[in-house]
Design a protein around this motif. Structure first.
Motif, PDB file in Angstrom:
ATOM      1  N   ALA A 155       0.902  -1.203  -0.173  1.00  0.00           N
ATOM      2  CA  ALA A 155      -0.049   0.010   0.054  1.00  0.00           C
ATOM      3  C   ALA A 155       0.794   1.258   0.101  1.00  0.00           C
ATOM      4  CB  ALA A 155      -0.907  -0.003   1.190  1.00  0.00           C
ATOM      5  N   THR A 156       0.223   2.337  -0.545  1.00  0.00           N
ATOM      6  CA  THR A 156       1.213   3.776  -0.678  1.00  0.00           C
ATOM      7  C   THR A 156       0.240   4.749  -0.069  1.00  0.00           C
ATOM      8  OG1 THR A 156       0.293   4.035  -2.590  1.00  0.00           O
ATOM      9  CG2 THR A 156       2.356   2.869  -2.585  1.00  0.00           C
ATOM     10  N   ARG A 157       0.945   5.601   0.712  1.00  0.00           N
ATOM     11  CA  ARG A 157       0.275   7.008   0.957  1.00  0.00           C
ATOM     12  C   ARG A 157       1.052   8.124   0.354  1.00  0.00           C
ATOM     13  NH1 ARG A 157      -0.305   5.165   6.825  1.00  0.00           N
ATOM     14  NH2 ARG A 157      -2.441   4.727   7.118  1.00  0.00           N
ATOM     15  N   THR A 158       0.465   8.741  -0.470  1.00  0.00           N
ATOM     16  CA  THR A 158       1.041  10.026  -1.292  1.00  0.00           C
ATOM     17  C   THR A 158       0.589  11.339  -0.634  1.00  0.00           C
ATOM     18  OG1 THR A 158       1.049   8.607  -3.180  1.00  0.00           O
ATOM     19  CG2 THR A 158       1.191  10.808  -3.503  1.00  0.00           C
ATOM     20  N   ARG A 159       1.410  12.172  -0.447  1.00  0.00           N
ATOM     21  CA  ARG A 159       1.200  13.764  -0.201  1.00  0.00           C
ATOM     22  C   ARG A 159       1.998  14.563  -1.021  1.00  0.00           C
ATOM     23  NH1 ARG A 159       4.071  16.653   3.763  1.00  0.00           N
ATOM     24  NH2 ARG A 159       5.980  15.764   4.507  1.00  0.00           N
ATOM     25  N   SER A 160       1.300  15.663  -1.247  1.00  0.00           N
ATOM     26  CA  SER A 160       2.151  16.964  -2.173  1.00  0.00           C
ATOM     27  C   SER A 160       2.206  17.968  -1.092  1.00  0.00           C
ATOM     28  CB  SER A 160       1.418  17.076  -3.337  1.00  0.00           C
ATOM     29  OG  SER A 160       1.171  15.772  -4.120  1.00  0.00           O
ATOM     30  N   TYR A 161       3.674  18.687  -1.332  1.00  0.00           N
ATOM     31  CA  TYR A 161       3.464  19.989  -0.708  1.00  0.00           C
ATOM     32  C   TYR A 161       4.316  20.876  -1.382  1.00  0.00           C
ATOM     33  CZ  TYR A 161       8.118  17.751   0.806  1.00  0.00           C
ATOM     34  OH  TYR A 161       9.191  17.340   0.676  1.00  0.00           O
ATOM     35  N   THR A 162       4.364  22.160  -1.234  1.00  0.00           N
ATOM     36  CA  THR A 162       5.018  23.179  -2.215  1.00  0.00           C
ATOM     37  C   THR A 162       5.941  23.859  -1.058  1.00  0.00           C
ATOM     38  OG1 THR A 162       3.233  23.487  -3.319  1.00  0.00           O
ATOM     39  CG2 THR A 162       5.024  25.291  -3.649  1.00  0.00           C
ATOM     40  N   THR A 163       7.670  23.895  -1.743  1.00  0.00           N
ATOM     41  CA  THR A 163       8.437  24.692  -0.855  1.00  0.00           C
ATOM     42  C   THR A 163       9.004  25.668  -2.301  1.00  0.00           C
ATOM     43  OG1 THR A 163       8.948  22.956   0.508  1.00  0.00           O
ATOM     44  CG2 THR A 163      10.778  24.791   0.143  1.00  0.00           C
ATOM     45  N   GLY A 164       8.686  27.072  -2.037  1.00  0.00           N
ATOM     46  CA  GLY A 164       9.088  27.935  -2.826  1.00  0.00           C
ATOM     47  C   GLY A 164       8.467  27.646  -3.974  1.00  0.00           C
ATOM     48  N   ASP A 165       8.963  27.401  -5.268  1.00  0.00           N
ATOM     49  CA  ASP A 165       8.326  27.443  -6.448  1.00  0.00           C
ATOM     50  C   ASP A 165       8.273  25.857  -6.860  1.00  0.00           C
ATOM     51  OD1 ASP A 165       7.923  30.291  -6.988  1.00  0.00           O
ATOM     52  OD2 ASP A 165       9.818  30.221  -7.682  1.00  0.00           O
ATOM     53  N   THR A 166       8.564  25.051  -5.891  1.00  0.00           N
ATOM     54  CA  THR A 166       8.795  23.691  -6.358  1.00  0.00           C
ATOM     55  C   THR A 166       7.723  22.823  -5.506  1.00  0.00           C
ATOM     56  OG1 THR A 166      11.101  24.044  -6.415  1.00  0.00           O
ATOM     57  CG2 THR A 166      10.306  21.823  -6.298  1.00  0.00           C
ATOM     58  N   ILE A 167       7.001  21.960  -6.373  1.00  0.00           N
ATOM     59  CA  ILE A 167       6.115  21.110  -5.853  1.00  0.00           C
ATOM     60  C   ILE A 167       6.705  19.532  -5.471  1.00  0.00           C
ATOM     61  CG2 ILE A 167       3.613  20.029  -6.136  1.00  0.00           C
ATOM     62  CD1 ILE A 167       3.151  22.420  -7.800  1.00  0.00           C
ATOM     63  N   TYR A 168       6.504  19.269  -4.195  1.00  0.00           N
ATOM     64  CA  TYR A 168       7.011  17.926  -4.119  1.00  0.00           C
ATOM     65  C   TYR A 168       5.923  17.043  -3.829  1.00  0.00           C
ATOM     66  CZ  TYR A 168      11.431  20.390  -3.356  1.00  0.00           C
ATOM     67  OH  TYR A 168      12.406  21.157  -3.402  1.00  0.00           O
ATOM     68  N   THR A 169       6.177  15.713  -4.218  1.00  0.00           N
ATOM     69  CA  THR A 169       5.335  14.655  -3.820  1.00  0.00           C
ATOM     70  C   THR A 169       6.224  13.516  -3.347  1.00  0.00           C
ATOM     71  OG1 THR A 169       3.823  15.114  -6.117  1.00  0.00           O
ATOM     72  CG2 THR A 169       3.655  12.706  -4.926  1.00  0.00           C
ATOM     73  N   GLU A 170       5.578  13.282  -2.100  1.00  0.00           N
ATOM     74  CA  GLU A 170       6.043  12.344  -1.290  1.00  0.00           C
ATOM     75  C   GLU A 170       5.359  10.986  -1.106  1.00  0.00           C
ATOM     76  OE1 GLU A 170       6.234  12.237   3.503  1.00  0.00           O
ATOM     77  OE2 GLU A 170       8.057  13.268   2.707  1.00  0.00           O
ATOM     78  N   THR A 171       5.829   9.839  -1.282  1.00  0.00           N
ATOM     79  CA  THR A 171       5.313   8.605  -1.488  1.00  0.00           C
ATOM     80  C   THR A 171       5.751   7.599  -0.320  1.00  0.00           C
ATOM     81  OG1 THR A 171       4.441   8.641  -3.837  1.00  0.00           O
ATOM     82  CG2 THR A 171       4.284   6.521  -2.868  1.00  0.00           C
ATOM     83  N   GLU A 172       4.804   7.043   0.687  1.00  0.00           N
ATOM     84  CA  GLU A 172       5.519   6.168   1.517  1.00  0.00           C
ATOM     85  C   GLU A 172       4.716   4.736   1.165  1.00  0.00           C
ATOM     86  OE1 GLU A 172       3.658   7.985   5.048  1.00  0.00           O
ATOM     87  OE2 GLU A 172       5.919   8.788   5.533  1.00  0.00           O
ATOM     88  N   PHE A 173       5.722   3.776   1.309  1.00  0.00           N
ATOM     89  CA  PHE A 173       5.324   2.300   0.975  1.00  0.00           C
ATOM     90  C   PHE A 173       5.057   1.548   2.385  1.00  0.00           C
ATOM     91  CE2 PHE A 173       7.037   3.919  -2.967  1.00  0.00           C
ATOM     92  CZ  PHE A 173       6.350   3.324  -3.970  1.00  0.00           C
ATOM     93  N   TYR A 174       3.920   0.493   2.450  1.00  0.00           N
ATOM     94  CA  TYR A 174       3.736  -0.176   3.401  1.00  0.00           C
ATOM     95  C   TYR A 174       3.444  -1.719   3.136  1.00  0.00           C
ATOM     96  CZ  TYR A 174       2.697   4.468   5.497  1.00  0.00           C
ATOM     97  OH  TYR A 174       2.882   5.772   6.021  1.00  0.00           O
ATOM     98  N   ASP A 175       4.021  -2.585   3.672  1.00  0.00           N
ATOM     99  CA  ASP A 175       3.584  -3.716   3.637  1.00  0.00           C
ATOM    100  C   ASP A 175       2.431  -3.998   4.465  1.00  0.00           C
ATOM    101  OD1 ASP A 175       5.711  -4.749   1.953  1.00  0.00           O
ATOM    102  OD2 ASP A 175       7.020  -5.052   3.081  1.00  0.00           O
ATOM    103  N   VAL A 176       1.238  -4.785   3.776  1.00  0.00           N
ATOM    104  CA  VAL A 176       0.106  -5.033   4.525  1.00  0.00           C
ATOM    105  C   VAL A 176      -0.090  -6.332   4.746  1.00  0.00           C
ATOM    106  CG1 VAL A 176      -2.397  -4.486   4.624  1.00  0.00           C
ATOM    107  CG2 VAL A 176      -0.686  -2.499   3.771  1.00  0.00           C
ATOM    108  N   TYR A 177      -0.547  -7.077   5.968  1.00  0.00           N
ATOM    109  CA  TYR A 177      -0.830  -8.414   6.030  1.00  0.00           C
ATOM    110  C   TYR A 177      -2.233  -8.590   6.739  1.00  0.00           C
ATOM    111  CZ  TYR A 177      -0.620 -13.237   7.362  1.00  0.00           C
ATOM    112  OH  TYR A 177      -0.826 -14.541   7.519  1.00  0.00           O
ATOM    113  N   ARG A 178      -3.171  -9.516   6.444  1.00  0.00           N
ATOM    114  CA  ARG A 178      -4.164  -9.477   7.244  1.00  0.00           C
ATOM    115  C   ARG A 178      -4.432 -11.122   7.262  1.00  0.00           C
ATOM    116  NH1 ARG A 178      -3.457  -4.844   8.061  1.00  0.00           N
ATOM    117  NH2 ARG A 178      -4.873  -3.103   7.696  1.00  0.00           N
ATOM    118  N   ASP A 179      -4.864 -11.368   8.366  1.00  0.00           N
ATOM    119  CA  ASP A 179      -5.198 -12.852   8.754  1.00  0.00           C
ATOM    120  C   ASP A 179      -6.672 -12.609   9.561  1.00  0.00           C
ATOM    121  OD1 ASP A 179      -5.494 -15.422   9.010  1.00  0.00           O
ATOM    122  OD2 ASP A 179      -3.764 -15.849  10.589  1.00  0.00           O
ATOM    123  N   ILE A 180      -7.582 -13.222   8.575  1.00  0.00           N
ATOM    124  CA  ILE A 180      -9.165 -12.802   9.096  1.00  0.00           C
ATOM    125  C   ILE A 180      -9.846 -14.232   9.244  1.00  0.00           C
ATOM    126  CG2 ILE A 180     -11.073 -11.626   8.298  1.00  0.00           C
ATOM    127  CD1 ILE A 180      -9.259  -9.836   6.490  1.00  0.00           C
TER     128      ILE A 180
END
Length: 342
Positions: A155-180
């Motif tokens: 799974a991923t979580r993505t966020r964008s932010y701006t510093t000065g004139d630059t737009i940054y996109t940051e993506t975090e990756f997660y390993d997900v496990y479920r035993d249901i």
């Protein structure tokens, strides 16, 4: 073995009354509580000779039935009869939901339902073309199921932010496990070869609080059949109904992410227990335009299912009305903004 339920007062044939929930005599009005009614003295063996002749104990007429029939009426004197030896051994139901909608209530409910078909032909909507209405107990299996799932995903979580004139996109990756582990109780599947599975599925839900331990007097006055498919034969169909629910539940446990990519998903459904049960159904046969249309009604709730005929003229009128309304809205909008719409 043919069973008649005779009134102790007058000797008339008694039948199950959906309004009172009791075995009732139509002649003198005597009623018997089925739960305390003396049990039938029946040898618990399975009838293997399907060609066996049955005779009405009232008039002696031969009862012509199909091999699956377990309750019917004598075609000569009309007496309600139960073929007791077809309800024993492996074919003895565990539970039954008794009828709570009477024939009169069923006819009124069906006529009301036909009148709601906005696109049905006018002649159909009158509800006056009922050819036959048959109350019958349809064999079902009710399953208690243990479900399980093992899931792995990225799974991923993505966020964008701006510093000065630059737009940054940051993506975090997660390993997900479920035993249901999940449990489902009383999942139904009709066990009759004659019945349309989709039609029977649409009759749900039934109120399982009204499940009763099976006793044969509940069948008196109605048709009934024994099952064509055992619980093992039907389980694959039940499993196909349950797996999407498990899959949907898995999705609710993996939320809050921008994306989810499954790397492994194993879903299993295991039969814990199965109950042979009889459900009440009114089958309605309706004549319209030289064709018989078949509908079904839940004999407990009054819910009607089936496909009514569609009027081509009404459909065309509906589309013309939609198109005309849309054109009128467009013309009004153009007028407001100063335009012209021809």
């Amino acid at each position: 073995m043919v069973t008649h339920y005779k009134c102790p007062n007058c000797g008339s044939d008694m039948a199950f009354d959906s309004e009172s929930g009791k075995l009732s005599c139509p002649s003198c009005g005597r009623q018997e509580d089925i739960e305390t009614f003396p049990p039938e003295n029946i040898e618990l063996t399975v009838e293997t000779d399907e060609a066996k002749e049955y005779h009405c104990e009232n008039c002696g007429a031969v009862l012509l039935t199909e091999a699956e029939t377990t309750a019917t009426h004598c075609s000569f004197c009309g007496a309600p009869v139960v073929l007791s030896d077809r309800l024993t051994g492996d074919f003895a139901p565990a539970k039954v939901i008794p009828f709570s909608v009477s024939r009169e209530e069923a006819e009124a409910a069906f006529r009301k339902w036909t009148g709601k078909g906005r696109l049905s032909p006018r002649g159909f909507m009158s509800g006056d073309r009922i050819k036959k209405m048959t109350g019958m107990y349809v064999p079902f299996w009710l399953y208690d199921i243990d479900g399980s799932a093992e899931v792995a995903a990225v799974a991923t979580r993505t966020r964008s932010y701006t510093t000065g004139d630059t737009i940054y996109t940051e993506t975090e990756f997660y390993d997900v496990y479920r035993d249901i582990d999940l449990s489902y109780l009383k999942v139904p599947a009709d066990a009759s070869e004659k019945m349309d599975d989709l039609l029977m599925d649409k009759l749900e839900p039934y109120d399982y609080q009204e499940l009763k331990d099976f006793r044969m007097p509940y069948l008196a006055g109605y048709l009934s059949e024994k099952y064509d498919y055992d619980d093992e034969s039907l389980f694959s169909r039940v499993e196909s109904k349950i797996v999407p629910y498990i899959d949907a539940y898995i999705a609710t446990t993996i939320s809050g992410y921008s994306t989810v990519s499954y790397t492994n998903k194993q879903i299993h459904a295991h039969k814990k227990q199965a109950y042979y049960t009889l459900f009440p159904v009114w089958m309605v046969y309706y004549d319209f335009e030289n064709k018989e249309h078949t509908f079904a009604m839940n004999g407990q709730t009054g819910k009607v299912v089936g496909k009514p005929p569609i009027s081509g003229a009404k459909v065309a009128g509906w589309f013309i009305g939609i198109a005309g309304g849309a054109f009128a809205l467009m013309k009004a909008a153009a007028y407001l903004v100063g335009g012209v719409l021809w």
